[in-house]
Design an enzyme around this catalytic site. Structure first.
Site, PDB file in Angstrom:
ATOM      1  N   TYR A   1     -23.856 -12.599  48.448  1.00  0.00           N
ATOM      2  CA  TYR A   1     -25.124 -12.134  47.890  1.00  0.00           C
ATOM      3  C   TYR A   1     -26.160 -13.081  48.461  1.00  0.00           C
ATOM      4  CZ  TYR A   1     -23.216  -8.840  44.450  1.00  0.00           C
ATOM      5  OH  TYR A   1     -22.618  -7.769  43.839  1.00  0.00           O
TER       6      TYR A   1
ATOM      7  N   HIS B   1     -21.004   0.684  45.417  1.00  0.00           N
ATOM      8  CA  HIS B   1     -20.729  -0.356  44.424  1.00  0.00           C
ATOM      9  C   HIS B   1     -19.957   0.229  43.242  1.00  0.00           C
ATOM     10  CE1 HIS B   1     -22.455  -4.578  44.162  1.00  0.00           C
ATOM     11  NE2 HIS B   1     -21.767  -4.554  43.039  1.00  0.00           N
TER      12      HIS B   1
ATOM     13  N   THR C   1     -23.484  -7.947  50.939  1.00  0.00           N
ATOM     14  CA  THR C   1     -23.700  -6.785  50.066  1.00  0.00           C
ATOM     15  C   THR C   1     -25.198  -6.495  49.989  1.00  0.00           C
ATOM     16  OG1 THR C   1     -21.704  -7.249  48.832  1.00  0.00           O
ATOM     17  CG2 THR C   1     -23.340  -5.872  47.732  1.00  0.00           C
TER      18      THR C   1
ATOM     19  N   LYS D   1     -22.094  -4.276  53.327  1.00  0.00           N
ATOM     20  CA  LYS D   1     -21.446  -3.470  52.283  1.00  0.00           C
ATOM     21  C   LYS D   1     -22.519  -2.802  51.434  1.00  0.00           C
ATOM     22  CE  LYS D   1     -18.359  -3.964  48.266  1.00  0.00           C
ATOM     23  NZ  LYS D   1     -19.230  -3.926  47.084  1.00  0.00           N
TER      24      LYS D   1
HETATM   25  C1  FNR Z   1     -17.864  -5.118  41.555  1.00  0.00           C
HETATM   26  N1  FNR Z   1     -18.329  -4.977  42.860  1.00  0.00           N
HETATM   27  C2  FNR Z   1     -18.874  -6.060  43.514  1.00  0.00           C
HETATM   28  N2  FNR Z   1     -19.300  -5.940  44.805  1.00  0.00           N
HETATM   29  C3  FNR Z   1     -19.775  -7.008  45.480  1.00  0.00           C
HETATM   30  O1  FNR Z   1     -20.149  -6.876  46.643  1.00  0.00           O
HETATM   31  N3  FNR Z   1     -19.835  -8.239  44.852  1.00  0.00           N
HETATM   32  C4  FNR Z   1     -19.446  -8.427  43.578  1.00  0.00           C
HETATM   33  O2  FNR Z   1     -19.501  -9.536  43.055  1.00  0.00           O
HETATM   34  C5  FNR Z   1     -18.965  -7.303  42.857  1.00  0.00           C
HETATM   35  N4  FNR Z   1     -18.583  -7.424  41.551  1.00  0.00           N
HETATM   36  C6  FNR Z   1     -18.007  -6.358  40.894  1.00  0.00           C
HETATM   37  C7  FNR Z   1     -17.571  -6.505  39.587  1.00  0.00           C
HETATM   38  C8  FNR Z   1     -16.913  -5.455  38.950  1.00  0.00           C
HETATM   39  C9  FNR Z   1     -16.393  -5.645  37.558  1.00  0.00           C
HETATM   40  C10 FNR Z   1     -16.714  -4.227  39.624  1.00  0.00           C
HETATM   41  C11 FNR Z   1     -15.976  -3.087  38.996  1.00  0.00           C
HETATM   42  C12 FNR Z   1     -17.190  -4.064  40.907  1.00  0.00           C
HETATM   43  C13 FNR Z   1     -18.143  -3.695  43.588  1.00  0.00           C
HETATM   44  C14 FNR Z   1     -16.794  -3.649  44.301  1.00  0.00           C
HETATM   45  O3  FNR Z   1     -16.752  -4.538  45.384  1.00  0.00           O
HETATM   46  C15 FNR Z   1     -16.495  -2.243  44.847  1.00  0.00           C
HETATM   47  O4  FNR Z   1     -17.556  -1.816  45.654  1.00  0.00           O
HETATM   48  C16 FNR Z   1     -16.262  -1.231  43.725  1.00  0.00           C
HETATM   49  O5  FNR Z   1     -15.419  -1.778  42.737  1.00  0.00           O
HETATM   50  C17 FNR Z   1     -15.637   0.047  44.285  1.00  0.00           C
HETATM   51  O6  FNR Z   1     -15.560   1.041  43.310  1.00  0.00           O
HETATM   52  P1  FNR Z   1     -14.190   1.403  42.532  1.00  0.00           P
HETATM   53  O7  FNR Z   1     -13.210   1.902  43.530  1.00  0.00           O
HETATM   54  O8  FNR Z   1     -13.757   0.145  41.863  1.00  0.00           O
HETATM   55  O9  FNR Z   1     -14.593   2.449  41.544  1.00  0.00           O
END
Ligand code: FNR
Length: 389
Positions: free
Chosen positions: A154, A285, A180, A262
């Site tokens: 980030y 996300h 991201t 991403k």
């Molecule tokens: C995330 N995701 C996420 N992405 C990212 O780039 N940095 C992060 O810190 C996080 N943190 C995060 C926390 C939680 C609890 C979730 C559920 C998701 C998004 C993650 O990388 C991914 O894009 C999604 O989880 C994909 O969707 P599905 O398949 O889990 O529904």
């Protein structure tokens, strides 16, 4: 939290019903893993993981999009030997899977990222450490030996902190940086607001910050002496709505590692990205950011048409089954990221739970390949898919 003890046993036991009647059967679907996680976790932690933003339209669309495609299987092709491994950025991995960057993993299990990183290492798939991890990137790397790991950035609104984190990642063996870009501000997450729940504010996502020299220089007292002020400072740095393509150029100067973006869903952005980065992750996300956004799978098809194989395009948001992996690859993805499913495994059984979930998706993919008449990931292409009308 009461965790389920998951015995060391082969995933094939599930298929051969060796456990039937024992009451200790492994979950057979991600839906079951999710149910187990829901029974174990505090309501607010479970909802933080499972829920989406707004009215969850994007979250639902992500799943529905998979139903728009059906597999037209081929037969009589001798599928007795099947190869799931792929090469990604010059490295061989056991299957086209990675663990998505997910922050604050100790809300699911006290070992958090340490457990899921070990599981990924054991299964020989890359682990992507989040900027918002509970543990620091060095602590996580220490659990992984030489196993593949990437760092998710980030891009904070302080360049020195960003530079420091990228350099630390390179120094401790991360082999790609995932920036991201779909989070200029945090999504409108109604369940977290209703629950007044923010693991970041509770200090569960600060491992990479309180261990960072550039970050600590900004504090009056060390995090050990004044954690509250450290968390406050992290919150100030976290959102960066002023981010532009020039910031991506800057990151390039900090490190020689390949950079992936991403959170790309628009073909025009994908075209621009070709001038800046080495890979893309098509993602919304997991429906946690913009609600009513395009389903990630629908975006994938268009983006792969633009990229034409010039750089790897990865995919996430909605992967729950082996057939989902097969469809995403058929539409042009090089590999996919598992998100919530591994968090349900982590909540249920720590490292062993994450391993089971990975094995389950791999096994389902293997079965789907055999039933579709393909023997290797390379053989999966769009000729296998039919769009439902
Ligand atoms: C995330 N995701 C996420 N992405 C990212 O780039 N940095 C992060 O810190 C996080 N943190 C995060 C926390 C939680 C609890 C979730 C559920 C998701 C998004 C993650 O990388 C991914 O894009 C999604 O989880 C994909 O969707 P599905 O398949 O889990 O529904």
């Amino acid at each position: 939290m009461v965790f389920v003890k998951i015995e060391e046993q082969n995933i094939d036991a599930l298929y051969h019903q060796e456990e039937s009647g024992s009451g200790n059967r492994l979950p057979a679907s991600i839906r079951e893993w999710k149910q187990k996680a829901e029974n174990i976790l505090q309501k607010e932690a479970f909802e933080y993981i499972a829920r989406g933003s707004g009215e969850e339209a994007t979250l639902r669309s992500n799943r529905k999009a998979f139903n728009n495609w059906q597999i037209s299987h081929r037969v009589l092709r001798n599928v007795s030997n099947r190869e799931l491994s792929i090469s990604l950025f010059g490295k061989r991995i056991s299957s086209p899977l990675l663990l998505a960057p997910i922050g604050v993993q100790t809300i699911a299990h006290p070992e958090g990222e340490l457990a899921s990183a070990r599981a990924a290492a054991d299964m020989d798939i890359p682990f992507i450490t989040s900027t918002a991890a509970t543990y620091s990137m060095e602590e996580i790397a220490n659990e992984m030996g030489d196993s593949p790991r990437w760092f998710q950035l980030y891009n904070s609104n302080n360049d020195r902190v960003t530079e420091s984190m990228v350099k630390r990642a390179e120094a401790c063996g991360y082999s790609a940086i995932v920036v991201t870009v779909d989070t200029p501000v945090l999504g409108h997450r109604e369940f977290d607001l209703q629950n007044s729940y923010s693991p970041l504010k509770e200090g569960k996502g600060n491992g990479n910050y309180i261990s960072d020299p550039a970050f600590c220089e900004m504090l009056e007292k060390s995090p050990r002496k004044d954690m509250k002020a450290a968390i406050q400072k992290q919150m100030e740095l976290f959102e960066n709505p002023s981010l532009t393509w020039e910031d991506i150029e800057k990151i390039r100067k900090y490190s020689k590692l390949p950079i992936l973006l991403k959170g790309i869903v628009d073909p025009e952005d994908a075209k621009i990205a070709l001038n800046y980065v080495d890979g893309l992750i098509v993602s919304n996300h997991g429906g946690r950011q913009l609600d009513h956004g395009i389903a990630s799978l629908d975006a994938l098809e268009k983006i792969c048409q633009v990229i034409q194989g010039e750089i790897p395009v990865l995919f996430d948001s909605g992967i729950r089954r082996g057939t989902d992996v097969l469809k995403a690859i058929a539409l042009g993805a090089s590999a996919v990221l598992l998100g919530r499913p591994f968090m349900y495994g982590l909540a249920t059984g720590g490292e062993a739970g994450v391993k089971r979930v990975i094995q389950q998706i791999q096994k389902e993919l293997d079965v789907s390949m055999a039933l579709s008449g393909v023997r290797s990931i390379n053989e999966i292409d769009s000729s296998l898919l039919v769009r439902q009308r």
